[in-house]
Design an enzyme around this catalytic site. Structure first.
Site, mmCIF file in Angstrom:
data_model
loop_
_atom_site.group_PDB
_atom_site.id
_atom_site.type_symbol
_atom_site.label_atom_id
_atom_site.label_comp_id
_atom_site.label_asym_id
_atom_site.label_seq_id
_atom_site.Cartn_x
_atom_site.Cartn_y
_atom_site.Cartn_z
ATOM 1 N N LYS A 207 37.645 -2.556 -14.227
ATOM 2 C CA LYS A 207 37.060 -1.813 -15.327
ATOM 3 C C LYS A 207 36.801 -0.371 -14.889
ATOM 4 O O LYS A 207 36.725 -0.117 -13.679
ATOM 5 C CB LYS A 207 35.800 -2.511 -15.840
ATOM 6 N N HIS A 208 36.822 0.519 -15.847
ATOM 7 C CA HIS A 208 36.968 0.311 -17.287
ATOM 8 C C HIS A 208 38.296 0.952 -17.667
ATOM 9 O O HIS A 208 38.462 2.162 -17.508
ATOM 10 C CB HIS A 208 35.818 0.929 -18.059
ATOM 11 N N HIS A 221 30.003 7.028 -23.250
ATOM 12 C CA HIS A 221 30.638 6.662 -24.519
ATOM 13 C C HIS A 221 31.171 7.867 -25.290
ATOM 14 O O HIS A 221 31.513 7.745 -26.460
ATOM 15 C CB HIS A 221 29.679 5.896 -25.441
ATOM 16 N N ASP A 287 34.948 -5.046 -23.049
ATOM 17 C CA ASP A 287 33.609 -4.690 -22.604
ATOM 18 C C ASP A 287 32.643 -5.136 -23.697
ATOM 19 O O ASP A 287 33.029 -5.319 -24.860
ATOM 20 C CB ASP A 287 33.502 -3.186 -22.345
#
Length: 780
Positions: A207-208, A221, A287
């Site tokens: 990840k990610h 984000h 996720d």
């Protein structure tokens, strides 16, 4: 991209066993969809995932498992539970799934394991940024193997690690979860983790995927503005190494969007690239809540059903942590919007993983009755990595402490166990919601470790990590004045989403030390007592005030959340029982305003006379001091694995055909009086290419332990891929031309250089090309 559904059914007959094909054929749609979701049994009000308070799985557990279940989410890692009691529950639950569902398929149990198995009473290792600082893939592989053994013994099958995001901006809160700002360091150390974990029988989850750490302004984000060349040359190589060289069995999507396309909806990423080009045949998991986010945060789906179809068609096989969106796939199939064959493809992958893990034949007869999650092996590995990862940034001779009299130990992190651990440690991730619950394992603070090592130690806290209160300064100054040396321990407190100074959701606008910690250090320095500044942080901070000039601390040691043995390891290093050998895995920034910055910058990314700002880091990537000294030299290029390179005559460049491997060798000697470890680093500088190139790019590295006076020849067999980049047509190529290979102690310092001429036509890389440098150390 258009999904060609006629290709999907054929995928069932490719790469899965007849047993899995038969199971899929026997399943009802409800049974299939049950395999594509997890369930978070214990999730309550604690915020341990983004927006988890608003997005708790709504379906009742009994209803959610009536047709079976794909994953059980964080059985041990959501609240403090006794491992043996929880194992008894888990074994019983797996037996129930076998006996009370029609097909009798157990669930995959997944847990976090970034700094160790994220469970109560389990060992906590240094954070991944410390792995990078160690430059020691072997130690990381051993650590991951120990973590995997603990997990497998307790019935866990999949670990949500490692993080292979390349650091691009230290303001990002999740920097402590990352390994380095160099893709090759991330790739080699991350792949070592994958091998260790999977060698113990637990599937690793990369990840990610992909580009998460490139978010604008270091905000979690946030959208990512990365061109295809940056994606190919910086973000993707660690994942490709972990898939192709490490055999990683699972991948998790990144939350972000790149150029307007959310990664969770990208078949170009998960189908074309990951599966078709790289040959990945494992499972892709979302996720947490990422599928639902396609509707609520990205706005590319009008309903949960649309979000689910977008994610599934892109190639996300399993929705985690629970069944929020994927149950709505039933209505998409019923309406004809989604062929059931697309569902079958994901189900086959999940069942193939369960078959590979031995779940289809497990009887779950006997749960474990005793287990030690922090045994001697765990502690020895934790101590080794803590020692190897501490970076000495400055030293005027005060270190190592010879025979000090009274030592003042000062600072908000000096007597804090939490300050030794990262965001995804169980203590900071979960126990923070359960005040009064003991850690469950031994984790001496720096103060406690120093008190065990030295006779006369006094202590003052000075100030908190956060806030503006300076009431404790007077006591700290008094304690410092009464001492022969002051060890001031400052830095971060890891947490999530506003709880703490670093960690998931804790992004920074400033790279000054949080709170009044800088003022505390300066007040102690002003006493005239020699100051050793120890930083326990999850990101690099702007420290020019402490490192440049003569007015700062006498010595500065950087430790990136060194884990349960961090206190004893730092005490040993300060006392001289061990020699610092860590190297910076990230550039030490000059200011927040100079970000984002990477040592992998082209000429225009560095300082120049046409701008008034200076991005030059205070300490460069790869930097680290020692208590001993090293001499590096005898750099040469000669015949490598293909024997294709020519040995240069005096004053001429060695030659190698584009696409051929070659060997770089150098000699390193410990010229000091102490045992120590050097990290031998070779960089490439290319002045002319079809696209701009970094001023320096790491080609190879090796950690070499040497006794006083001992010498070793380090030989690197370098594959063509280490000199490759994306050309104007976005092909990964090795172009003919001149390359300068540099040997030095960091990306910015050169001990010796040699010219290499790449000849022949441009060579385009394929999946068969080696990606990893072979290292041989010949002593004597």
């Amino acid at each position: 991209m258009t999904i060609h559904h006629t290709d999907v059914g054929a995928a069932l007959t490719s790469g899965v066993s007849p047993r899995v094909q038969a199971l899929v054929a026997e399943m009802t749609l409800d049974e299939k969809l049950a395999q594509l979701v997890g369930y978070w049994v214990d999730q309550g009000d604690e915020v341990v995932a983004p927006l988890s308070g608003e997005k708790i799985t709504s379906a009742a557990y009994a209803d959610a498992t009536v047709h079976g279940l794909g994953h059980l989410t964080r059985v041990y890692g959501t609240r403090p539970v006794d491992p043996i009691e929880r194992a008894e529950w888990l074994w019983g639950e797996q037996r129930r799934l076998k006996t009370e569902t029609r097909l009798g398929i157990p669930a995959i149990v997944h847990e976090e394991c970034l700094t160790g198995f994220a469970a109560w009473k389990a060992a906590t290792f240094p954070t991944p940024l410390a792995w990078g600082a160690s430059f020691d893939p072997d130690a990381v592989e051993l650590m991951a193997s120990a973590i995997g053994r603990s997990m497998r013994d307790l019935g866990v099958h999949q670990g949500l690690s490692p993080v292979l995001d390349v650091v691009r901006d230290p303001r990002w809160g999740r920097v402590d979860e990352c390994i380095a700002e160099d893709p090759y360091v991330v790739g080699t150390i991350g792949t070592a983790y994958v091998r260790g974990l999977q060698g113990a029988g637990v599937h690793a989850t990369l990840k990610h995927f992909v580009g998460y750490s490139g978010s604008r302004a270091g905000r979690n984000h946030a959208p990512v503005s990365a061109g295809p060349r940056e994606l190919q040359d910086v973000f993707l190589p660690p994942f490709e190494m972990a898939v192709r060289d490490g055999g990683a069995r699972s991948v998790m999507n990144a939350y972000v969007e790149i150029d307007g396309v959310p990664i969770a909806s990208s078949p170009e990423i998960f189908t074309d690239l990951l599966r078709r080009r790289w040959g990945f045949d494992g499972t892709v998991v979302s996720d947490y809540f990422a599928v639902e986010f396609l509707r609520s945060m990205h706005g590319i789906a009008g309903s949960l059903g649309e979000a689910a179809q977008l994610a599934l068609e892109a190639g996300i096989d399993v929705e985690l942590p629970g069944p929020d969106a994927y149950p709505h796939l039933a209505e998409r199939v019923a309406s004809g919007a989604l062929p059931e064959a697309v569902v079958d493809r994901a189900v086959a992958r999940v069942l193939a993983e369960k078959e590979d893990l031995g779940l289809l034949d497990a009887d779950f007869a006997d749960a474990p009755t005793e287990i030690d999650l922090d045994d001697a092996e765990h502690r020895a590995l934790a101590h080794r990595l803590a020692l190897e990862s501490a970076v000495l940034l400055r030293n005027d001779g005060v270190l190592p402490l010879a025979t000090p009299g009274r030592i003042a130990v000062i600072g908000p992190n000096a007597d804090s166990a939490e300050a030794l651990m990262g965001c995804y440690s169980f203590a900071n991730h979960v126990l923070a919601h359960h005040p009064g619950t003991p850690m469950g394992f031994d984790i001496p603070t720096v103060r406690e470790a120093l008190e065990s090592r030295f006779a006369a130690v006094s202590y003052a806290v000075g100030c908190a990590v956060e806030g503006s209160d300076t009431d404790g300064f007077a006591q700290a100054v008094a304690v410092a004045r009464d001492a022969e040396v002051a060890i001031v321990v400052v830095g971060d407190r890891a947490g999530l989403f506003g709880r703490g100074t670093v960690g998931e959701g804790n992004d920074a606008e400033s790279l000054e030390l949080p709170g009044r910690q800088r003022q505390l250090v300066e007040a102690i320095v002003a006493t005239g007592t020699p100051v050793v500044l120890v930083l326990l942080t999850g990101r690099p901070y702007a420290l020019s005030w402490a490192l440049d000039g003569n007015a700062g601390p006498a010595a500065v040691v950087q430790a990136f959340f060194p884990g349960e043995e961090g206190g004893p390891a730092l005490a040993a290093l300060l006392a001289g029982d061990a020699t610092p050998s860590g190297r910076l895995p990230v550039s030490l920034p000059r200011s927040a305003g100079a970000q984002p910055y990477s040592y992998l910058h082209p000429l225009l990314g560095g300082p120049s006379g046409v701008t008034s700002t200076d991005p030059t880091p205070v300490r460069p990537f790869g930097f680290g001091l020692s208590y001993t000294t090293f001499a590096r030299g005898e750099l040469r290029v000669d015949g490598g694995g293909s024997g294709a390179a020519t040995v240069p005559r005096s004053g001429t460049a060695a030659e190698v055909r584009a696409g051929d491997a070659f060997t770089v060798s150098a000699r390193v000697t410990n010229t000091g009086a102490r045992h120590g470890a050097d990290v031998v680093q070779v960089y490439a500088h290319r002045a002319v290419a079809s696209v701009t190139r970094p001023v320096a790019a790491l080609v190879a590295y090796a950690r070499v332990d040497l006794a006083p006076g001992e010498s070793a020849e380090v030989r690197f067999t370098v594959p063509a891929s280490r000199l490759a980049y994306s050309d104007r047509a976005l092909r990964r190529v090795v172009e003919p031309g001149e390359v300068e290979l540099r040997l030095g102690p960091s990306c910015a310092m050169v001990d010796e250089a040699v010219a290499l001429r790449i000849t022949g036509p441009t060579y385009e890389l394929s999946g068969d090309d080696a990606r990893v440098v072979e290292v041989e150390v010949r002593r004597g």
